[in-house]
Design a protein around this motif. Structure first.
Motif, PDB file in Angstrom:
ATOM      1  N   SER A   3       0.822  -1.210   0.000  1.00 31.00           N
ATOM      2  CA  SER A   3       0.000   0.000   0.000  1.00 31.00           C
ATOM      3  C   SER A   3       0.852   1.253   0.000  1.00 31.00           C
ATOM      4  O   SER A   3       0.444   2.280  -0.541  1.00 31.00           O
ATOM      5  CB  SER A   3      -0.950  -0.003   1.197  1.00 31.00           C
ATOM      6  OG  SER A   3      -0.224  -0.039   2.397  1.00 31.00           O
ATOM      7  N   ILE A   7       0.224   4.119  -3.096  1.00 29.56           N
ATOM      8  CA  ILE A   7      -0.297   5.469  -2.854  1.00 29.56           C
ATOM      9  C   ILE A   7       0.154   6.447  -3.941  1.00 29.56           C
ATOM     10  O   ILE A   7      -0.679   7.142  -4.519  1.00 29.56           O
ATOM     11  CB  ILE A   7       0.060   5.944  -1.434  1.00 29.56           C
ATOM     12  CG1 ILE A   7      -0.743   5.137  -0.411  1.00 29.56           C
ATOM     13  CG2 ILE A   7      -0.218   7.429  -1.256  1.00 29.56           C
ATOM     14  CD1 ILE A   7      -0.318   5.346   1.020  1.00 29.56           C
ATOM     15  N   SER A  41      -6.088   6.036  -3.273  1.00 26.64           N
ATOM     16  CA  SER A  41      -4.864   6.477  -2.601  1.00 26.64           C
ATOM     17  C   SER A  41      -5.182   7.135  -1.265  1.00 26.64           C
ATOM     18  O   SER A  41      -4.464   6.953  -0.280  1.00 26.64           O
ATOM     19  CB  SER A  41      -4.091   7.455  -3.478  1.00 26.64           C
ATOM     20  OG  SER A  41      -3.586   6.808  -4.600  1.00 26.64           O
ATOM     21  N   PHE A  42      -6.263   7.896  -1.221  1.00 26.26           N
ATOM     22  CA  PHE A  42      -6.687   8.528   0.028  1.00 26.26           C
ATOM     23  C   PHE A  42      -7.060   7.483   1.070  1.00 26.26           C
ATOM     24  O   PHE A  42      -6.649   7.568   2.228  1.00 26.26           O
ATOM     25  CB  PHE A  42      -7.865   9.464  -0.237  1.00 26.26           C
ATOM     26  CG  PHE A  42      -8.447  10.061   1.011  1.00 26.26           C
ATOM     27  CD1 PHE A  42      -7.757  11.046   1.697  1.00 26.26           C
ATOM     28  CD2 PHE A  42      -9.664   9.631   1.496  1.00 26.26           C
ATOM     29  CE1 PHE A  42      -8.287  11.598   2.851  1.00 26.26           C
ATOM     30  CE2 PHE A  42     -10.198  10.171   2.652  1.00 26.26           C
ATOM     31  CZ  PHE A  42      -9.506  11.166   3.329  1.00 26.26           C
ATOM     32  N   VAL A  43      -7.817   6.479   0.664  1.00 27.22           N
ATOM     33  CA  VAL A  43      -8.222   5.415   1.590  1.00 27.22           C
ATOM     34  C   VAL A  43      -6.998   4.646   2.093  1.00 27.22           C
ATOM     35  O   VAL A  43      -6.892   4.333   3.289  1.00 27.22           O
ATOM     36  CB  VAL A  43      -9.241   4.466   0.919  1.00 27.22           C
ATOM     37  CG1 VAL A  43      -9.478   3.226   1.744  1.00 27.22           C
ATOM     38  CG2 VAL A  43     -10.542   5.198   0.658  1.00 27.22           C
ATOM     39  N   SER A  45      -3.972   5.831   2.355  1.00 32.52           N
ATOM     40  CA  SER A  45      -3.245   6.736   3.244  1.00 32.52           C
ATOM     41  C   SER A  45      -3.891   6.795   4.621  1.00 32.52           C
ATOM     42  O   SER A  45      -3.198   6.766   5.647  1.00 32.52           O
ATOM     43  CB  SER A  45      -3.198   8.141   2.656  1.00 32.52           C
ATOM     44  OG  SER A  45      -2.537   8.158   1.442  1.00 32.52           O
ATOM     45  N   ILE A  46      -5.206   6.869   4.661  1.00 30.01           N
ATOM     46  CA  ILE A  46      -5.913   6.898   5.934  1.00 30.01           C
ATOM     47  C   ILE A  46      -5.722   5.588   6.683  1.00 30.01           C
ATOM     48  O   ILE A  46      -5.522   5.580   7.903  1.00 30.01           O
ATOM     49  CB  ILE A  46      -7.411   7.203   5.720  1.00 30.01           C
ATOM     50  CG1 ILE A  46      -7.582   8.605   5.170  1.00 30.01           C
ATOM     51  CG2 ILE A  46      -8.209   7.034   7.003  1.00 30.01           C
ATOM     52  CD1 ILE A  46      -7.085   9.704   6.082  1.00 30.01           C
ATOM     53  N   SER A  47      -5.743   4.457   5.981  1.00 27.02           N
ATOM     54  CA  SER A  47      -5.542   3.175   6.657  1.00 27.02           C
ATOM     55  C   SER A  47      -4.135   3.074   7.236  1.00 27.02           C
ATOM     56  O   SER A  47      -3.954   2.556   8.341  1.00 27.02           O
ATOM     57  CB  SER A  47      -5.820   2.008   5.706  1.00 27.02           C
ATOM     58  OG  SER A  47      -4.829   1.932   4.712  1.00 27.02           O
ATOM     59  N   LEU A  49      -2.351   5.673   8.223  1.00 27.87           N
ATOM     60  CA  LEU A  49      -2.345   6.598   9.346  1.00 27.87           C
ATOM     61  C   LEU A  49      -2.961   5.952  10.583  1.00 27.87           C
ATOM     62  O   LEU A  49      -2.419   6.065  11.687  1.00 27.87           O
ATOM     63  CB  LEU A  49      -3.108   7.877   8.989  1.00 27.87           C
ATOM     64  CG  LEU A  49      -3.261   8.890  10.115  1.00 27.87           C
ATOM     65  CD1 LEU A  49      -1.904   9.465  10.502  1.00 27.87           C
ATOM     66  CD2 LEU A  49      -4.223   9.981   9.720  1.00 27.87           C
ATOM     67  N   ILE A  50      -4.050   5.242  10.406  1.00 29.24           N
ATOM     68  CA  ILE A  50      -4.700   4.561  11.528  1.00 29.24           C
ATOM     69  C   ILE A  50      -3.785   3.487  12.103  1.00 29.24           C
ATOM     70  O   ILE A  50      -3.671   3.345  13.328  1.00 29.24           O
ATOM     71  CB  ILE A  50      -6.060   3.983  11.087  1.00 29.24           C
ATOM     72  CG1 ILE A  50      -7.038   5.125  10.819  1.00 29.24           C
ATOM     73  CG2 ILE A  50      -6.622   3.032  12.129  1.00 29.24           C
ATOM     74  CD1 ILE A  50      -8.328   4.696  10.173  1.00 29.24           C
ATOM     75  N   LYS A  51      -3.103   2.751  11.242  1.00 29.60           N
ATOM     76  CA  LYS A  51      -2.157   1.742  11.725  1.00 29.60           C
ATOM     77  C   LYS A  51      -1.036   2.378  12.525  1.00 29.60           C
ATOM     78  O   LYS A  51      -0.626   1.865  13.566  1.00 29.60           O
ATOM     79  CB  LYS A  51      -1.568   0.956  10.553  1.00 29.60           C
ATOM     80  CG  LYS A  51      -2.514  -0.027   9.937  1.00 29.60           C
ATOM     81  CD  LYS A  51      -1.833  -0.746   8.780  1.00 29.60           C
ATOM     82  CE  LYS A  51      -2.809  -1.604   8.026  1.00 29.60           C
ATOM     83  NZ  LYS A  51      -2.165  -2.242   6.860  1.00 29.60           N
ATOM     84  N   SER A  54      -2.227   3.617  15.923  1.00 30.23           N
ATOM     85  CA  SER A  54      -2.581   2.551  16.849  1.00 30.23           C
ATOM     86  C   SER A  54      -1.355   1.839  17.416  1.00 30.23           C
ATOM     87  O   SER A  54      -1.494   0.900  18.181  1.00 30.23           O
ATOM     88  CB  SER A  54      -3.508   1.536  16.180  1.00 30.23           C
ATOM     89  OG  SER A  54      -2.814   0.848  15.160  1.00 30.23           O
TER      90      SER A  54
END
Length: 64
Positions: A3, A7, A41-43, A45-47, A49-51, A54
């Motif tokens: 991923s 991106i 690419s946005f999705v 990037s957000i995933s 960021l969440i990883k 966390s």
């Protein structure tokens, strides 16, 4: 890891598809590739960021 590579490559691929096939074959539907690739690419990037938020370990990528 995949991923991280996808991106920036997805919008680049959409630009190439629209540049090569846009006017002749895609006509009015060429925006689907552009908007879709940026949205994916946005999705991604957000995933990522969440990883990272966390507590996942940082991703180390060699650029050159």
């Amino acid at each position: 890891m995949l991923s991280v590579v996808l991106i920036p490559l997805l919008p680049l691929l959409a630009v190439l598809i629209n540049g090569i096939f846009g006017r002749k074959y895609l006509k009015e539907s060429s925006h689907y590739f552009a908007v879709g690739s940026v949205a994916i690419s946005f999705v991604l990037s957000i995933s990522l960021l969440i990883k990272m938020l966390s507590g996942a370990s940082p991703i180390d990528v060699t650029v050159y």
